[in-house]
Design a protein around this motif. Structure first.
Motif, PDB file in Angstrom:
ATOM      1  N   LYS A  23       0.530  -1.058   0.313  1.00  0.00           N
ATOM      2  CA  LYS A  23      -0.457   0.213   0.084  1.00  0.00           C
ATOM      3  C   LYS A  23       0.884   1.306   0.400  1.00  0.00           C
ATOM      4  O   LYS A  23       0.329   1.670  -0.197  1.00  0.00           O
ATOM      5  N   LYS A  24       1.843   1.382   0.068  1.00  0.00           N
ATOM      6  CA  LYS A  24       3.089   2.306   0.244  1.00  0.00           C
ATOM      7  C   LYS A  24       3.193   2.892  -1.250  1.00  0.00           C
ATOM      8  O   LYS A  24       3.339   2.271  -1.793  1.00  0.00           O
ATOM      9  N   LYS A  25       3.158   4.237  -1.474  1.00  0.00           N
ATOM     10  CA  LYS A  25       2.515   5.143  -1.999  1.00  0.00           C
ATOM     11  C   LYS A  25       4.504   5.562  -2.798  1.00  0.00           C
ATOM     12  O   LYS A  25       5.312   6.167  -1.959  1.00  0.00           O
ATOM     13  N   PRO A  26       4.884   5.386  -4.376  1.00  0.00           N
ATOM     14  CA  PRO A  26       5.704   5.809  -4.924  1.00  0.00           C
ATOM     15  C   PRO A  26       6.421   7.173  -4.434  1.00  0.00           C
ATOM     16  O   PRO A  26       5.179   7.869  -4.776  1.00  0.00           O
ATOM     17  N   THR A  27       7.189   7.413  -3.869  1.00  0.00           N
ATOM     18  CA  THR A  27       7.885   8.554  -4.059  1.00  0.00           C
ATOM     19  C   THR A  27       9.679   9.003  -3.878  1.00  0.00           C
ATOM     20  O   THR A  27      10.031   8.027  -4.696  1.00  0.00           O
ATOM     21  N   VAL A  28       9.877  10.129  -4.426  1.00  0.00           N
ATOM     22  CA  VAL A  28      10.929  10.432  -4.974  1.00  0.00           C
ATOM     23  C   VAL A  28      11.509  11.268  -4.582  1.00  0.00           C
ATOM     24  O   VAL A  28      11.049  12.004  -3.930  1.00  0.00           O
ATOM     25  N   LYS A  29      13.206  11.162  -3.723  1.00  0.00           N
ATOM     26  CA  LYS A  29      13.555  12.028  -3.394  1.00  0.00           C
ATOM     27  C   LYS A  29      15.372  12.274  -3.739  1.00  0.00           C
ATOM     28  O   LYS A  29      15.518  12.304  -4.770  1.00  0.00           O
ATOM     29  N   PHE A  30      15.414  13.914  -3.584  1.00  0.00           N
ATOM     30  CA  PHE A  30      16.241  13.959  -3.533  1.00  0.00           C
ATOM     31  C   PHE A  30      17.156  15.197  -2.565  1.00  0.00           C
ATOM     32  O   PHE A  30      16.370  15.358  -1.403  1.00  0.00           O
ATOM     33  N   GLN A  31      17.969  15.934  -2.772  1.00  0.00           N
ATOM     34  CA  GLN A  31      19.241  16.108  -1.385  1.00  0.00           C
ATOM     35  C   GLN A  31      18.915  18.040  -1.757  1.00  0.00           C
ATOM     36  O   GLN A  31      19.716  17.781  -2.703  1.00  0.00           O
ATOM     37  N   ASP A  32      19.112  18.547  -0.956  1.00  0.00           N
ATOM     38  CA  ASP A  32      19.237  19.712  -1.394  1.00  0.00           C
ATOM     39  C   ASP A  32      20.746  20.365  -0.761  1.00  0.00           C
ATOM     40  O   ASP A  32      21.496  19.182  -0.530  1.00  0.00           O
ATOM     41  N   ARG A  41       5.946  12.990  -3.725  1.00  0.00           N
ATOM     42  CA  ARG A  41       5.037  11.562  -4.175  1.00  0.00           C
ATOM     43  C   ARG A  41       3.358  12.533  -5.041  1.00  0.00           C
ATOM     44  O   ARG A  41       3.173  13.610  -4.343  1.00  0.00           O
ATOM     45  N   LEU A  42       3.229  12.180  -6.168  1.00  0.00           N
ATOM     46  CA  LEU A  42       2.120  13.438  -7.159  1.00  0.00           C
ATOM     47  C   LEU A  42       1.091  12.188  -7.205  1.00  0.00           C
ATOM     48  O   LEU A  42       0.731  10.811  -6.860  1.00  0.00           O
ATOM     49  N   HIS A  43      -0.128  13.523  -7.145  1.00  0.00           N
ATOM     50  CA  HIS A  43      -1.632  12.259  -6.510  1.00  0.00           C
ATOM     51  C   HIS A  43      -2.006  13.623  -6.850  1.00  0.00           C
ATOM     52  O   HIS A  43      -2.046  14.904  -7.269  1.00  0.00           O
ATOM     53  N   ILE A  44      -3.775  13.318  -7.393  1.00  0.00           N
ATOM     54  CA  ILE A  44      -4.510  13.907  -7.891  1.00  0.00           C
ATOM     55  C   ILE A  44      -5.179  15.350  -6.717  1.00  0.00           C
ATOM     56  O   ILE A  44      -4.165  16.125  -7.311  1.00  0.00           O
ATOM     57  N   LEU A 107      18.785  21.650  -7.738  1.00  0.00           N
ATOM     58  CA  LEU A 107      17.930  22.412  -9.012  1.00  0.00           C
ATOM     59  C   LEU A 107      17.010  21.586 -10.254  1.00  0.00           C
ATOM     60  O   LEU A 107      16.368  20.515 -10.334  1.00  0.00           O
ATOM     61  N   HIS A 108      18.795  20.720 -10.319  1.00  0.00           N
ATOM     62  CA  HIS A 108      18.594  19.661 -11.827  1.00  0.00           C
ATOM     63  C   HIS A 108      17.899  18.741 -10.406  1.00  0.00           C
ATOM     64  O   HIS A 108      17.294  17.820 -11.434  1.00  0.00           O
ATOM     65  N   SER A 109      18.750  18.129  -9.655  1.00  0.00           N
ATOM     66  CA  SER A 109      17.943  16.999  -8.796  1.00  0.00           C
ATOM     67  C   SER A 109      16.641  16.795  -8.359  1.00  0.00           C
ATOM     68  O   SER A 109      15.882  16.092  -8.720  1.00  0.00           O
ATOM     69  N   ALA A 110      15.785  18.249  -7.999  1.00  0.00           N
ATOM     70  CA  ALA A 110      14.703  18.586  -7.823  1.00  0.00           C
ATOM     71  C   ALA A 110      13.993  18.188  -9.792  1.00  0.00           C
ATOM     72  O   ALA A 110      12.892  17.366  -9.025  1.00  0.00           O
ATOM     73  N   GLN A 111      13.938  18.601 -10.345  1.00  0.00           N
ATOM     74  CA  GLN A 111      13.627  18.397 -11.526  1.00  0.00           C
ATOM     75  C   GLN A 111      13.197  17.356 -12.522  1.00  0.00           C
ATOM     76  O   GLN A 111      13.057  16.647 -12.606  1.00  0.00           O
ATOM     77  N   ILE A 112      14.770  16.223 -12.057  1.00  0.00           N
ATOM     78  CA  ILE A 112      14.299  15.555 -12.122  1.00  0.00           C
ATOM     79  C   ILE A 112      14.169  14.080 -11.552  1.00  0.00           C
ATOM     80  O   ILE A 112      12.720  13.723 -11.668  1.00  0.00           O
ATOM     81  N   ALA A 113      13.685  14.296 -10.036  1.00  0.00           N
ATOM     82  CA  ALA A 113      13.027  13.649  -9.547  1.00  0.00           C
ATOM     83  C   ALA A 113      11.877  14.104 -10.009  1.00  0.00           C
ATOM     84  O   ALA A 113      10.546  13.179  -9.327  1.00  0.00           O
ATOM     85  N   PHE A 114      11.226  15.167  -9.871  1.00  0.00           N
ATOM     86  CA  PHE A 114       9.700  15.894 -10.530  1.00  0.00           C
ATOM     87  C   PHE A 114       9.412  15.172 -11.457  1.00  0.00           C
ATOM     88  O   PHE A 114       8.477  14.399 -11.263  1.00  0.00           O
ATOM     89  N   MET A 115       9.752  14.626 -11.984  1.00  0.00           N
ATOM     90  CA  MET A 115       9.743  13.765 -14.111  1.00  0.00           C
ATOM     91  C   MET A 115       9.611  12.646 -13.116  1.00  0.00           C
ATOM     92  O   MET A 115       8.508  11.973 -13.981  1.00  0.00           O
ATOM     93  N   GLU A 116      10.341  11.995 -12.521  1.00  0.00           N
ATOM     94  CA  GLU A 116      10.239  10.285 -12.495  1.00  0.00           C
ATOM     95  C   GLU A 116       8.994  10.230 -11.495  1.00  0.00           C
ATOM     96  O   GLU A 116       8.544   8.910 -11.375  1.00  0.00           O
ATOM     97  N   ALA A 117       8.959  10.828 -10.444  1.00  0.00           N
ATOM     98  CA  ALA A 117       7.283  11.336  -9.078  1.00  0.00           C
ATOM     99  C   ALA A 117       6.790  10.944 -10.187  1.00  0.00           C
ATOM    100  O   ALA A 117       4.788  10.486  -9.926  1.00  0.00           O
ATOM    101  N   TYR A 118       6.409  11.976 -11.395  1.00  0.00           N
ATOM    102  CA  TYR A 118       5.191  12.453 -12.352  1.00  0.00           C
ATOM    103  C   TYR A 118       4.992  11.154 -13.622  1.00  0.00           C
ATOM    104  O   TYR A 118       3.940  10.774 -12.940  1.00  0.00           O
ATOM    105  N   ALA A 119       6.151  10.578 -13.759  1.00  0.00           N
ATOM    106  CA  ALA A 119       6.097   8.951 -14.619  1.00  0.00           C
ATOM    107  C   ALA A 119       4.975   8.164 -13.783  1.00  0.00           C
ATOM    108  O   ALA A 119       4.696   7.038 -13.676  1.00  0.00           O
ATOM    109  N   ASP A 120       5.878   7.718 -11.928  1.00  0.00           N
ATOM    110  CA  ASP A 120       5.361   7.372 -10.579  1.00  0.00           C
ATOM    111  C   ASP A 120       3.900   7.247 -11.211  1.00  0.00           C
ATOM    112  O   ASP A 120       2.623   6.594 -11.128  1.00  0.00           O
ATOM    113  N   PHE A 121       3.636   8.550 -11.751  1.00  0.00           N
ATOM    114  CA  PHE A 121       2.011   8.576 -11.146  1.00  0.00           C
ATOM    115  C   PHE A 121       1.075   8.612 -11.860  1.00  0.00           C
ATOM    116  O   PHE A 121      -0.304   7.751 -12.256  1.00  0.00           O
TER     117      PHE A 121
END
Length: 166
Positions: A23-32, A41-44, A107-121
């Protein structure tokens, strides 16, 4: 028994165990740059919050499959803050402080993580297309970095003098 039905399966000791799906929802992590870990973690609900906060409907890609606001760094930071606002508050960061920590590699890591989270969604076919695009972006960035690393000192000085002229 039909595959769609949940059923009990005996283990080797004869004890019945219920088979459960994760039941764990996929999350993508990055570090600043300051070592803070961020989990996307993206959802509606997140899409609706971004729409309310920024006016961008990230749930509706354009005709080319681009997510609205992703190509503009300021807008992307606003979208990202909207998604990560609870975490930012836990770190004691408001929108301005959050934006100040989004630069360079972070910022680059955040963009990649966001797109990976979007793909997971997304549904699997759309996710595959997004992941292919991410792979292409990574290759292009790696290629560009390798080109710059291989430049001679003389070539770097020429480029730097050209930047000074601007």
């Amino acid at each position: 028994m039909p595959a769609a039905q949940e059923h009990l399966q005996p283990n080797p000791q004869g004890i019945s165990m219920k088979k459960e799906k994760s039941k764990k929802k996929p999350t993508v992590k990055f570090q600043d740059e300051d070592g803070r870990e961020w989990s996307i973690r993206l959802h509606i609900g997140a899409f609706q919050k971004v729409l309310n906060d920024t006016g961008f409907n990230i749930g509706k890609p354009d005709d080319e499959g681009q997510i609205p606001g992703m190509s503009d760094l300021i807008t992307f930071c606003q979208i990202l803050f909207s998604v990560l606002e609870k975490q930012a508050n836990e770190y004691g960061l408001g929108p301005e402080e959050f934006a100040e920590c989004m630069w360079g590699d972070t910022l680059h890591s955040a963009q990649i993580a966001f797109m990976e989270a979007y793909a997971d969604f997304c549904p699997s076919q759309q996710a595959k297309a997004i992941r292919r695009r991410l792979a292409t972006i990574r290759k292009a960035v790696d290629h560009k970095m390798n080109e710059e690393v291989n430049l001679s000192d003389e070539e770097l000085l020429k480029q730097a003098s050209g930047l000074q002229a601007l």
